[in-house]
Design a protein around this motif. Structure first.
Motif, mmCIF file in Angstrom:
data_model
loop_
_atom_site.group_PDB
_atom_site.id
_atom_site.type_symbol
_atom_site.label_atom_id
_atom_site.label_comp_id
_atom_site.label_asym_id
_atom_site.label_seq_id
_atom_site.Cartn_x
_atom_site.Cartn_y
_atom_site.Cartn_z
ATOM 1 N N UNK A 40 0.663 -1.231 -0.081
ATOM 2 C CA UNK A 40 -0.001 0.045 -0.215
ATOM 3 C C UNK A 40 1.119 1.304 -0.027
ATOM 4 N N UNK A 41 0.416 2.266 -0.791
ATOM 5 C CA UNK A 41 1.215 3.594 -0.686
ATOM 6 C C UNK A 41 0.478 4.556 0.229
ATOM 7 N N UNK A 42 1.131 5.050 1.167
ATOM 8 C CA UNK A 42 0.793 6.095 1.943
ATOM 9 C C UNK A 42 1.680 7.412 1.739
ATOM 10 N N UNK A 43 1.090 8.745 2.198
ATOM 11 C CA UNK A 43 1.975 9.867 1.768
ATOM 12 C C UNK A 43 1.876 10.670 3.087
ATOM 13 N N UNK A 77 0.430 8.372 13.226
ATOM 14 C CA UNK A 77 1.282 9.566 13.070
ATOM 15 C C UNK A 77 2.736 9.258 12.348
ATOM 16 N N UNK A 78 2.979 9.770 11.301
ATOM 17 C CA UNK A 78 4.383 9.504 10.578
ATOM 18 C C UNK A 78 5.528 10.454 11.164
ATOM 19 N N UNK A 79 6.345 9.979 11.909
ATOM 20 C CA UNK A 79 7.256 10.984 12.502
ATOM 21 C C UNK A 79 8.475 10.858 11.772
ATOM 22 N N UNK A 80 9.220 12.061 11.537
ATOM 23 C CA UNK A 80 10.792 11.703 11.023
ATOM 24 C C UNK A 80 11.615 11.964 12.324
ATOM 25 N N UNK A 87 3.759 5.983 14.289
ATOM 26 C CA UNK A 87 3.280 5.975 15.706
ATOM 27 C C UNK A 87 1.528 5.452 15.423
ATOM 28 N N UNK A 88 1.537 4.435 15.884
ATOM 29 C CA UNK A 88 0.144 3.813 15.025
ATOM 30 C C UNK A 88 -0.831 4.366 16.168
ATOM 31 N N UNK A 89 -1.916 4.731 15.685
ATOM 32 C CA UNK A 89 -3.179 5.443 16.338
ATOM 33 C C UNK A 89 -3.913 4.247 16.928
ATOM 34 N N UNK A 145 -1.186 10.570 5.687
ATOM 35 C CA UNK A 145 -1.138 10.496 7.174
ATOM 36 C C UNK A 145 -0.520 11.853 7.594
ATOM 37 N N UNK A 146 -0.866 11.752 9.069
ATOM 38 C CA UNK A 146 -0.549 13.069 9.704
ATOM 39 C C UNK A 146 1.135 12.905 9.766
ATOM 40 N N UNK A 147 1.747 14.202 9.823
ATOM 41 C CA UNK A 147 3.370 14.164 9.979
ATOM 42 C C UNK A 147 3.709 14.861 11.007
ATOM 43 N N UNK A 148 4.832 14.497 11.425
ATOM 44 C CA UNK A 148 5.724 15.182 12.605
ATOM 45 C C UNK A 148 6.900 14.889 12.519
#
Length: 316
Positions: free
Chosen positions: A37-40, A93-96, A110-112, A124-127
């Protein structure tokens, strides 16, 4: 049918090109042999992040970065290819996150807790989490300030430690040593004095203990006396003292009136006490009565006579 060398060379060339393309695609994060699957996610800064960097969940890799694109506003769109076997909640939450001190980064999911799962090509939400080097910058700044202060302190100490100052310091240490020796001698004298007076001190302590015990016993007796006094005070407070005093005053008044009547010459007792004639008469009557009793005892027949047979009375 015989295959010519040219055909073989062509086939090998095509196979090599296909393998090269597939390898390049794999290195870029495009795994053509697995479903994914592709997420952004959109980031303001992707410094240290490159294509093919892993996507981690609690340190476990579930995918990798497949593509990065720059938007007109300067933000960067990052595409993730996630293994089809792993579900991603919609509020993940996709965190760098930094992976080393050099600033290299990876994406950490960070799975919700949402029951709804993200679908293919969702954003997805970015952080962004600061790198280890950025985290250590405040410590580095404090260390630099501390080193500068230490340098200035060492410079000041070097200026202070001149020959005259060292001489004064030596004299000070000698004075301190002499003072310590004097103090040690005084301490020894005090120890000897205390050792000589140990028996007296023990006696004093024993007497003090006895006095404390006596004081404790006296305190208990005083407590009992205080309680008795309190009980007496309560009884006196409850008693009708006014009425008792009135009754006593009335009794005294009656007694005084009786004494006054006795002392008065008008009454019998007053006459008896105050008139001598009555006393003389009573004394004479008593003497006559005594004489009468003596005569009655000596000559009873003069006063009493009786006969059983009625005989004649004789006179003596």
């Amino acid at each position: 049918m015989k295959i010519s060398n040219e055909t073989k060379i062509g086939i090998f060339t095509v196979v090599g090109i296909v393998i090269l393309v597939l390898g390049y695609s794999y290195l870029r994060g495009n795994d053509v042999f697995s479903k994914s699957n592709r997420f952004y996610a959109i980031y303001q800064s992707v410094e240290g992040l490159t294509v093919s960097k892993p996507v981690l969940v609690n340190g476990f890799q579930i995918g990798q970065i497949s593509k990065m694109s720059l938007l007109p506003n300067g933000h960067t769109v990052v595409e993730f290819k996630i293994n089809h076997d792993y579900s991603v909640p919609a509020n993940t939450l996709a965190k760098l996150a930094s992976t080393d001190l050099l600033g290299s980064k990876a994406v950490v999911f960070q799975l919700g807790n949402s029951k709804e799962m993200a679908e293919d090509q969702d954003t997805l939400q970015a952080d962004i989490q600061g790198s280890l080097a950025e985290s250590l910058q405040p410590v580095q700044q404090k260390a630099e300030r501390l080193i500068s202060k230490m340098d200035s302190s060492l410079a000041a100490i070097n200026k202070i430690l001149n020959p005259d100052f060292q001489h004064n310091v030596d004299r000070s240490f000698n004075s301190i040593a002499n003072s310590l020796q004097t103090l040690e001698g005084t301490t020894k004298k005090i120890d000897r004095l205390i050792g000589a007076q140990t028996s007296n001190l023990n006696s004093i302590l024993v007497n003090a203990n006895g006095a404390a015990l006596n004081l404790k016993n006296s305190t208990s007796h005083l407590t009992g006396i205080s309680r008795n006094f309190e009980n007496v005070s309560n009884e006196i407070a409850r008693a009708n003292i006014g009425q008792t005093l009135n009754n006593a005053n009335k009794a005294m008044a009656d007694l005084q009136a009786t004494i006054a009547k006795i002392n008065s010459p008008q009454g019998s007792l007053g006459l008896l006490l105050n008139d001598d004639k009555i006393y003389q008469n009573l004394n004479n009557a008593s003497a006559n009565l005594n004489s009468l009793f003596i005569d009655l005892k000596a000559h009873p027949k003069r006063y009493v006579s009786f006969s059983v047979f009625g005989g004649k009375k004789s006179n003596d």
